[in-house]
Design a protein around this motif. Structure first.
Motif, short mmCIF file in Angstrom:
data_model
loop_
_atom_site.label_atom_id
_atom_site.label_comp_id
_atom_site.label_asym_id
_atom_site.label_seq_id
_atom_site.Cartn_x
_atom_site.Cartn_y
_atom_site.Cartn_z
N UNK A 170 0.81 -1.22 0.00
CA UNK A 170 0.00 0.00 0.00
C UNK A 170 0.84 1.27 0.00
N UNK A 171 2.01 1.24 0.68
CA UNK A 171 2.74 2.49 0.94
C UNK A 171 4.11 2.58 0.30
N UNK A 172 4.75 1.45 0.00
CA UNK A 172 6.09 1.48 -0.55
C UNK A 172 7.16 1.86 0.46
N UNK A 173 6.83 1.80 1.75
CA UNK A 173 7.77 2.15 2.82
C UNK A 173 8.23 0.88 3.52
N UNK A 174 9.50 0.87 3.99
CA UNK A 174 10.02 -0.26 4.75
C UNK A 174 9.24 -0.42 6.05
N UNK A 175 8.63 -1.58 6.23
CA UNK A 175 7.78 -1.85 7.39
C UNK A 175 8.40 -2.97 8.21
N UNK A 176 8.41 -2.79 9.54
CA UNK A 176 8.84 -3.85 10.45
C UNK A 176 7.74 -4.08 11.49
N UNK A 177 7.49 -5.34 11.80
CA UNK A 177 6.47 -5.70 12.77
C UNK A 177 7.14 -6.32 13.98
N UNK A 178 6.74 -5.88 15.18
CA UNK A 178 7.35 -6.39 16.40
C UNK A 178 6.31 -6.44 17.52
N UNK A 179 6.49 -7.33 18.44
CA UNK A 179 5.64 -7.39 19.62
C UNK A 179 5.82 -6.14 20.47
N UNK A 180 4.73 -5.61 21.00
CA UNK A 180 4.81 -4.33 21.72
C UNK A 180 5.66 -4.42 22.98
N UNK A 181 5.61 -5.54 23.69
CA UNK A 181 6.41 -5.67 24.91
C UNK A 181 7.90 -5.68 24.61
N UNK A 182 8.28 -6.29 23.49
CA UNK A 182 9.69 -6.25 23.07
C UNK A 182 10.13 -4.83 22.78
N UNK A 183 9.24 -4.04 22.17
CA UNK A 183 9.57 -2.65 21.87
C UNK A 183 9.67 -1.83 23.15
N UNK A 184 8.83 -2.14 24.13
CA UNK A 184 8.91 -1.43 25.41
C UNK A 184 10.25 -1.69 26.11
N UNK A 185 10.67 -2.94 26.12
CA UNK A 185 11.96 -3.25 26.76
C UNK A 185 13.11 -2.60 25.99
N UNK A 186 13.01 -2.59 24.65
CA UNK A 186 14.05 -1.96 23.83
C UNK A 186 14.12 -0.47 24.11
N UNK A 187 12.97 0.18 24.25
CA UNK A 187 12.97 1.63 24.52
C UNK A 187 13.57 1.93 25.89
N UNK A 188 13.30 1.08 26.88
CA UNK A 188 13.89 1.29 28.20
C UNK A 188 15.41 1.19 28.13
N UNK A 189 15.89 0.23 27.37
CA UNK A 189 17.34 0.03 27.22
C UNK A 189 17.97 1.20 26.45
N UNK A 190 17.32 1.63 25.38
CA UNK A 190 17.89 2.64 24.48
C UNK A 190 17.80 4.05 25.06
N UNK A 191 16.67 4.37 25.70
CA UNK A 191 16.45 5.74 26.16
C UNK A 191 16.79 5.97 27.64
N UNK A 192 16.72 4.92 28.46
CA UNK A 192 16.83 5.15 29.90
C UNK A 192 17.95 4.37 30.58
N UNK A 193 18.10 3.11 30.26
CA UNK A 193 19.03 2.26 31.01
C UNK A 193 20.11 1.72 30.07
#
Length: 391
Positions: A178-201
């Motif tokens: 539909x969009x021609x854009x690179x799309x990635x799908x991930x579980x939301x809890x995995x993204x939450x842990x990744x954000x904690x690691x990347x932005x905070x810890x």
């Protein structure tokens, strides 16, 4: 020592240099050489390539000492943009960020349907709108990551979303068409842990992030990497049975943890008690502050069941940091101390237990961070939500 062909080594060096620029915010070529161990010639060649690609910029730093002012390298924030999407039960949240990880726009669409085709159309339209909005940048909309509150396999196929009743959906390919854009799908809890690691810890190698919103999910970071399991289904901790023959769950089992300790379960019970179908967090906070007996009693039960699962998680993973992502706990006084009073086992060990500062932004910001990591092809990344400061 890393060995291999020249192209591979160049790619590894590039990744290392970009990661260190992110980590330091602004850094000179000389300091890059010191902290990476690469020689000055390699740094100069790589920096020249990154400057030519508009991925970094040069800034002459002011200083009071005599002599030449050092030229600092930093990420070019306007080179491109990424989009993080949190696809939940009742809403879709979109966060557009620059490639330094700073959000520039956030939008939310309320959902009154679980129809896959309708939701696909809504997301596709928003992605195309953002794509047009970012067209002025050299790299435009460089990537999109979508957080799914359900089971996503290692091929990014959506196996099951309990709250929407979806099975075996290929949202990645459908949106790419539909969009021609690179799309990635991930579980939301995995993204939450990744954000904690990347932005905070940034320094935590063993971090768990427990998300309590429409269900309960666990994001697991071990040695700085997401632990996904054989098929990619690890972390579906909300379907751990805590009450045999208990409340029916949409997964097919009875007595799942998320039926007792998710925010959705709490809100359902609270709404029934107060005959109010439109409770908001501000309303709940007022009930806490006014010591409403029924609400306090329900919160006591919520904390009790939440602690049962947390105790199990601690015994399973022995985490360095356990972050609980919950707006409900953020507004409840002394939430962490009350949870800790239930963690009395002499065999349970953890270093730190806390409620997430990122709150309900964790999923979309983790999605943005993953999109940046994928676009720049770096192995590690450290970001900050503070303007003008990357690490």
């Amino acid at each position: 020592m890393i060995t291999g062909d020249a192209a591979y080594i160049k790619k590894i060096n590039r990744s290392l240099i970009i990661s260190k620029i992110f980590e330091n915010g602004m850094i000179s070529r000389a300091d890059l050489a010191k902290i990476t161990g690469l020689n000055k010639a390699t740094i100069s060649v790589q920096a020249a390539d990154l400057l030519a690609e508009d991925l970094i910029i040069e800034t002459q730093q002011d200083h009071k000492n005599l002599g030449r002012r050092p030229i600092m390298l930093s990420i070019n924030q306007q080179a491109g943009f990424v989009l993080g999407i949190d696809l939940d039960k009742n809403s879709i949240t979109f966060a557009l960020a620059n490639i330094s990880g700073l959000p520039v726009q956030t939008d939310t669409i309320q959902l009154d349907t679980s129809d896959y085709a309708v939701i696909l159309g809504l997301i596709a339209k928003k992605i195309k709108d953002y794509k047009q909005q970012c067209s002025h940048a050299r790299y435009g909309l460089s990537g999109v990551v979508i957080g799914i509150h359900g089971i996503v396999n290692n091929d990014e196929m959506i196996y099951f979303v309990p709250q929407h009743g979806w099975h075996n959906k290929n949202l990645k390919d459908d949106l790419l068409t539909e969009t021609g854009v690179n799309i990635y799908i991930e579980n939301n809890a995995n993204l939450c842990s990744f954000s904690e690691r990347v932005y905070k810890h940034h320094q935590s190698e063993n971090l768990l992030s427990l998300s309590l919103y429409s269900g309960i999910g666990l994001g697991i970071m071990v040695k700085g990497e997401t632990l996904k399991g054989y098929h990619g289904y690890a972390g579906e901790i909300g379907h751990m049975i805590v009450v045999p023959d208990g409340i029916p769950c949409s997964c097919g089992n009875l007595g799942c943890w998320e039926q007792y300790a998710s925010e959705l379960s709490f809100l359902k019970k609270l709404s029934k008690q107060h005959n109010n179908l439109d409770f908001r967090y501000g309303d709940i906070q007022d009930l806490f502050l006014n010591q409403d007996p029924a609400t306090c009693k329900q919160m006591e039960q919520f904390i009790k069941f939440l602690s049962i699962g947390i105790n199990n998680i601690i015994n399973l993973y022995n985490p360095e940091i356990l972050v609980i992502n919950s707006e409900l706990l953020r507004i409840y006084p002394n939430a962490v101390s009350e949870i800790k009073t239930h963690l009395t086992s002499t065999v349970s060990h953890y270093c730190e237990l806390l409620v997430s500062e990122l709150g309900n932004r964790a999923c979309v910001m983790g999605a943005c961070a993953l999109a940046i990591k994928n676009f720049l092809e770096v192995s590690t990344i450290c970001l900050s939500l503070n303007e003008g400061k990357v690490s």
